[in-house]
Design a protein around this motif. Structure first.
Motif, PDB file in Angstrom:
ATOM      1  N   UNK A 165       0.837  -1.205   0.000  1.00 28.18           N
ATOM      2  CA  UNK A 165       0.000   0.000   0.000  1.00 28.18           C
ATOM      3  C   UNK A 165       0.876   1.262   0.000  1.00 28.18           C
ATOM      4  N   UNK A 166       0.339   2.320  -0.636  1.00 32.10           N
ATOM      5  CA  UNK A 166       1.097   3.569  -0.831  1.00 32.10           C
ATOM      6  C   UNK A 166       1.823   4.051   0.418  1.00 32.10           C
ATOM      7  N   UNK A 167       1.113   4.019   1.545  1.00 30.27           N
ATOM      8  CA  UNK A 167       1.696   4.607   2.765  1.00 30.27           C
ATOM      9  C   UNK A 167       2.854   3.776   3.326  1.00 30.27           C
ATOM     10  N   UNK A 168       3.058   2.570   2.779  1.00 26.17           N
ATOM     11  CA  UNK A 168       4.146   1.712   3.302  1.00 26.17           C
ATOM     12  C   UNK A 168       5.343   1.612   2.345  1.00 26.17           C
ATOM     13  N   UNK A 169       5.207   2.213   1.153  1.00 24.51           N
ATOM     14  CA  UNK A 169       6.239   2.070   0.120  1.00 24.51           C
ATOM     15  C   UNK A 169       7.642   2.412   0.647  1.00 24.51           C
ATOM     16  N   UNK A 170       7.726   3.453   1.469  1.00 23.21           N
ATOM     17  CA  UNK A 170       9.045   3.923   1.920  1.00 23.21           C
ATOM     18  C   UNK A 170       9.657   3.012   2.985  1.00 23.21           C
ATOM     19  N   UNK A 171       8.998   1.897   3.309  1.00 18.14           N
ATOM     20  CA  UNK A 171       9.582   0.943   4.259  1.00 18.14           C
ATOM     21  C   UNK A 171      10.088  -0.315   3.558  1.00 18.14           C
ATOM     22  N   UNK A 172       9.935  -0.386   2.240  1.00 21.04           N
ATOM     23  CA  UNK A 172      10.224  -1.629   1.515  1.00 21.04           C
ATOM     24  C   UNK A 172      11.306  -1.448   0.458  1.00 21.04           C
ATOM     25  N   UNK A 173      11.859  -2.589   0.003  1.00 22.32           N
ATOM     26  CA  UNK A 173      12.619  -2.594  -1.235  1.00 22.32           C
ATOM     27  C   UNK A 173      11.590  -2.711  -2.342  1.00 22.32           C
ATOM     28  N   UNK A 174      11.565  -1.720  -3.264  1.00 23.36           N
ATOM     29  CA  UNK A 174      10.532  -1.721  -4.305  1.00 23.36           C
ATOM     30  C   UNK A 174      11.167  -2.086  -5.648  1.00 23.36           C
ATOM     31  N   UNK A 175      10.410  -2.800  -6.461  1.00 22.09           N
ATOM     32  CA  UNK A 175      10.980  -3.260  -7.742  1.00 22.09           C
ATOM     33  C   UNK A 175      10.129  -2.837  -8.940  1.00 22.09           C
ATOM     34  N   UNK A 176      10.770  -2.909 -10.110  1.00 18.73           N
ATOM     35  CA  UNK A 176      10.013  -2.891 -11.355  1.00 18.73           C
ATOM     36  C   UNK A 176      10.502  -4.102 -12.138  1.00 18.73           C
ATOM     37  N   UNK A 187      13.606  -8.789 -12.794  1.00 19.72           N
ATOM     38  CA  UNK A 187      13.673  -7.462 -12.158  1.00 19.72           C
ATOM     39  C   UNK A 187      14.514  -6.527 -13.029  1.00 19.72           C
ATOM     40  N   UNK A 188      13.975  -5.331 -13.277  1.00 20.69           N
ATOM     41  CA  UNK A 188      14.706  -4.333 -14.070  1.00 20.69           C
ATOM     42  C   UNK A 188      15.206  -3.207 -13.184  1.00 20.69           C
ATOM     43  N   UNK A 189      14.533  -3.015 -12.074  1.00 19.36           N
ATOM     44  CA  UNK A 189      14.918  -1.934 -11.173  1.00 19.36           C
ATOM     45  C   UNK A 189      14.599  -2.355  -9.754  1.00 19.36           C
ATOM     46  N   UNK A 190      15.473  -2.010  -8.825  1.00 24.25           N
ATOM     47  CA  UNK A 190      15.166  -2.299  -7.417  1.00 24.25           C
ATOM     48  C   UNK A 190      15.708  -1.144  -6.592  1.00 24.25           C
ATOM     49  N   UNK A 199       9.449   5.483  -6.154  1.00 20.52           N
ATOM     50  CA  UNK A 199       9.135   4.049  -6.273  1.00 20.52           C
ATOM     51  C   UNK A 199       8.804   3.686  -7.720  1.00 20.52           C
ATOM     52  N   UNK A 200       9.461   2.637  -8.268  1.00 20.53           N
ATOM     53  CA  UNK A 200       9.231   2.298  -9.678  1.00 20.53           C
ATOM     54  C   UNK A 200       7.906   1.588  -9.926  1.00 20.53           C
ATOM     55  N   UNK A 242      25.295  -8.500 -13.084  1.00 20.30           N
ATOM     56  CA  UNK A 242      26.067  -9.697 -13.466  1.00 20.30           C
ATOM     57  C   UNK A 242      25.176 -10.830 -13.965  1.00 20.30           C
ATOM     58  N   UNK A 243      24.006 -10.949 -13.389  1.00 18.29           N
ATOM     59  CA  UNK A 243      23.104 -12.044 -13.780  1.00 18.29           C
ATOM     60  C   UNK A 243      21.648 -11.628 -13.547  1.00 18.29           C
ATOM     61  N   UNK A 244      20.736 -12.362 -14.179  1.00 14.09           N
ATOM     62  CA  UNK A 244      19.316 -12.039 -14.005  1.00 14.09           C
ATOM     63  C   UNK A 244      18.870 -12.324 -12.578  1.00 14.09           C
ATOM     64  N   UNK A 245      18.000 -11.465 -12.079  1.00 11.63           N
ATOM     65  CA  UNK A 245      17.369 -11.714 -10.777  1.00 11.63           C
ATOM     66  C   UNK A 245      15.863 -11.655 -11.005  1.00 11.63           C
ATOM     67  N   UNK A 246      15.167 -12.647 -10.495  1.00 12.44           N
ATOM     68  CA  UNK A 246      13.727 -12.743 -10.696  1.00 12.44           C
ATOM     69  C   UNK A 246      12.970 -12.358  -9.426  1.00 12.44           C
ATOM     70  N   UNK A 247      11.710 -12.030  -9.620  1.00  8.32           N
ATOM     71  CA  UNK A 247      10.808 -11.789  -8.489  1.00  8.32           C
ATOM     72  C   UNK A 247       9.586 -12.673  -8.702  1.00  8.32           C
ATOM     73  N   UNK A 248       8.991 -13.091  -7.611  1.00  7.25           N
ATOM     74  CA  UNK A 248       7.813 -13.954  -7.734  1.00  7.25           C
ATOM     75  C   UNK A 248       6.713 -13.460  -6.795  1.00  7.25           C
ATOM     76  N   UNK A 249       5.572 -13.251  -7.395  1.00 10.59           N
ATOM     77  CA  UNK A 249       4.403 -12.840  -6.632  1.00 10.59           C
ATOM     78  C   UNK A 249       3.841 -14.102  -5.962  1.00 10.59           C
TER      79      UNK A 249
END
Ligand code: UTP
Length: 290
Positions: A165-176, A187-190, A199-200, A242-249
């Motif tokens: 949620x929007x109000x918590x974004x600044x407490x997390x590592x955010x990705x695109x 992941x393209x951006x973290x 936040x991306x 150096x290598x691909x990093x994935x994210x999983x919902x």
């Protein structure tokens, strides 16, 4: 890479737990109970359920209670035996025989990245899991198992993510990321703890990771970032070069137990699942509490 099956898990538990002061002045945050079970036990059990049999807990000053908890407890065991409390005795014994646990000290809490780096010698040159006690995740397939399954398929570092949620974004590592299969992103951006404008996306990382051992060199190259700590997120950013990093919902329900409201919600939900507590708690909540 020597081994593709994930056999080792690192559980960083050396943080100061300032959000739970004053309780954490003399007790580890990871030992805060969800009714009768310390948070760290849920995390250890999740790792075991994923077939992990070698656990490294990163501890620090004031964390002795964690080691004691997973150790045998002869006086307590003989007391329960004498009083014929056999079910409880079995439960207590089971905790100390759950799995092989190793402890490594982080002398100063210099950040999550630094804590993970402390496990380098023990982990060696193989991929490994990282589980944070801040997150308790209820899921049909344990969250870390969801990630290790994907690792076995893709051989890429992979991080659990969910909408924040929007109000918590600044407490997390955010990705695109770019979706490459259902719920799986490259992941393209973290970015660690961004402002809402920076936040991306609204997708944030939660405390479950499977990482290749290349992360260790990346942590060594990482400069202190947000909060002057060495952030794991910043090291992952280097890893992405150096290598691909994935994210999983991931599939499941997460409780942010490092936060007071998340912690209380976890206690309520777990109480509602206990037959001996449910009826009274439901009645109390329906009456509106105080
Ligand atoms: P947090 O930043 O959420 O934990 O780190 P914290 O610092 O203990 O808590 P607050 O924010 O002050 O309330 C996430 C995880 O990383 C571990 C923590 O123990 C927690 O499980 N950690 C953090 C370390 O092991 N070492 C560190 O230097 C920092």
């Amino acid at each position: 890479m020597a081994e593709q099956r994930i056999r080792k898990a690192v559980i960083p538990a050396a943080g100061l737990g300032t959000r739970f002061l004053p309780a954490t002045k003399s007790m580890p945050k990871e030992m805060l109970p969800i009714i009768d079970t310390p948070i760290i036990q849920f995390v250890v059990e999740e790792a075991i359920a994923a077939g992990i049999d070698d656990i490294i807990i990163i501890t620090g000053r004031g964390k002795k209670a964690i080691e004691d908890y997973f150790d045998t407890s002869p006086e307590l065991e003989s007391h329960l035996f004498k009083n014929k409390k056999y079910a409880l005795l079995r439960e207590i014994k089971d905790i100390s025989t759950l799995v092989d646990i190793h402890y490594i000290r982080q002398k100063e809490p210099k950040g999550l990245g630094d804590a993970v780096l402390k496990a380098e010698k023990h982990v060696g040159n193989e991929p490994f899991a990282v589980l944070l006690g801040d997150d308790i995740i209820k899921a049909e397939i344990p969250c870390i198992k969801q990630l290790t399954n994907l690792f076995e398929r893709y051989s890429k570092s992979i991080i659990a993510v969910e909408e924040v949620p929007k109000e918590k974004v600044s407490s997390y590592g955010m990705i695109k990321g770019r979706e490459i299969a259902e719920s799986i992103y490259r992941i393209e951006e973290i970015i660690e703890k961004p402002s809402l404008e920076e936040a991306p996306s609204n997708i944030g990382t939660v405390g479950r990771y499977v990482l290749t051992p290349a992360i260790f060199d990346c942590i060594k190259e990482t400069k202190p970032g947000s909060g002057t700590e060495i952030q794991l997120t910043d090291a992952i950013k280097l890893l992405m070069e150096k290598e691909d990093v994935f994210a999983y919902s991931f599939k499941g329900k997460r409780y942010d137990a490092g936060d007071k409201t998340g912690y209380v919600k976890a206690i309520i939900d777990f109480a509602l699942e206990k037959e001996d507590l449910k009826a009274e708690i439901v009645r109390y909540l329906q009456e509106g509490g105080i």
